[in-house]
Design an enzyme around this catalytic site. Structure first.
Site, PDB file in Angstrom:
ATOM      1  N   GLU A  51       0.863  -1.183   0.000  1.00  0.00           N
ATOM      2  CA  GLU A  51       0.000   0.000   0.000  1.00  0.00           C
ATOM      3  C   GLU A  51       0.893   1.225   0.000  1.00  0.00           C
ATOM      4  O   GLU A  51       1.812   1.321   0.807  1.00  0.00           O
ATOM      5  CB  GLU A  51      -0.858   0.055   1.271  1.00  0.00           C
ATOM      6  CG  GLU A  51      -2.082  -0.812   1.270  1.00  0.00           C
ATOM      7  CD  GLU A  51      -2.783  -0.763   2.621  1.00  0.00           C
ATOM      8  OE1 GLU A  51      -2.793   0.314   3.252  1.00  0.00           O
ATOM      9  OE2 GLU A  51      -3.302  -1.807   3.045  1.00  0.00           O
ATOM     10  N   ASP A 106      -4.618   8.844  10.915  1.00  0.00           N
ATOM     11  CA  ASP A 106      -3.267   8.338  11.123  1.00  0.00           C
ATOM     12  C   ASP A 106      -2.657   8.862  12.413  1.00  0.00           C
ATOM     13  O   ASP A 106      -2.930   9.986  12.840  1.00  0.00           O
ATOM     14  CB  ASP A 106      -2.381   8.720   9.933  1.00  0.00           C
ATOM     15  CG  ASP A 106      -2.794   7.987   8.669  1.00  0.00           C
ATOM     16  OD1 ASP A 106      -2.710   6.751   8.675  1.00  0.00           O
ATOM     17  OD2 ASP A 106      -3.209   8.640   7.695  1.00  0.00           O
TER      18      ASP A 106
END
Length: 258
Positions: free
Chosen positions: A48, A59
């Site tokens: 990814e 995140d």
């Protein structure tokens, strides 16, 4: 008998797929292609690639730092596509782009998908794209360009919604191991009931477990009842903190797989 069981168990472990995430444009702008080769050559089954964004709310601090550095380095979606095309013929494992919807819409969604198809990308993960928007406006475009799309589920996602998101997904279903940002430091990463529930649902897509996998032991535990695992923060940390990230990154991936 015990020896046979042990061999079967080892064989099953070897079949678990490893997906490695990194943010494009770190540690230096032009390192993306080299990192892709390292990931593939070290034995990962797919990768990814994160598209840097100024407000990566899902995140944790490590990947936020990576996003900030990549943007400072000058990484853009157009630059990323150029880098992907440069190694398109060398990379044989699936390449997935992961990011937030705003930069993709600014680039132009169909243009983005067309560029993906020309750059060796096999699928997308865009966590902040609502499923209803996906169904109504974007699913047909992805199909037109032969791209998979993966949705995320969490321990709090109901069975009905898991089945719904699985029906929309292709490639795999991303099962977040805990309700937190990436790189969680929570001790209780493994949620037994959640993993059992996912394994019992006879889903269309293979399930990959992500968030909180840092070691071979984490990988083995969390993928017991899944098709594979996704490692992001631990690998990105290596890229950010080590001058010899090439060898450290290679050793890290090989240590998980072997």
């Amino acid at each position: 008998m015990n020896q046979n069981n042990s061999q079967a168990s080892a064989s099953e472990m070897q079949q678990k797929k490893l997906n490695i995430y990194f943010t494009a444009g770190i540690p230096n702008l032009e390192d993306t292609a080299e990192i892709m080769k390292i990931i593939q050559n070290s034995g990962a089954d797919m990768m990814e690639i994160g598209m840097p964004y100024s407000d990566p709310v899902a995140d944790g601090p490590v990947i936020q730092e990576a996003h900030n550095l990549a943007l400072k380095n000058g990484m853009t979606i157009a630059k990323l596509f150029s880098q992907l095309k440069s190694v398109k013929n060398e990379i044989k494992v699936p390449v997935i782009l992961m990011g937030y919807i705003n930069p993709v819409l600014i680039f132009g969604f169909e243009k983005f998908c067309e560029e993906c198809a020309h750059s060796g990308v096999s699928g997308l993960i865009i966590p902040d794209l609502p499923p209803i928007e996906f169904e109504n406006n974007y699913q047909s475009i992805l199909k037109k360009y032969g791209l998979n799309f993966t949705f995320l589920v969490t321990p709090e996602t109901s069975v009905e919604r898991i089945q719904y998101l699985d029906s929309l997904s292709s490639g795999f279903l991303y099962a977040v191991s805990s309700s937190s940002t990436t790189g969680t430091e929570k001790k209780e990463v493994k949620n037994e009931d959640y993993l059992n529930r996912l394994a019992s649902l006879n889903l269309k897509n293979p399930v990959f477990i992500g968030f909180g996998i840092k070691t071979k032991s984490d990988f083995e535990q969390l993928t017991e009842k899944a098709a594979g695992g996704i490692i992001g923060t631990a690998f990105v940390k290596i890229l950010l903190e080590n001058k010899d990230w090439e060898s450290k990154g290679k050793d890290f991936i090989e240590g998980i797989k072997n």
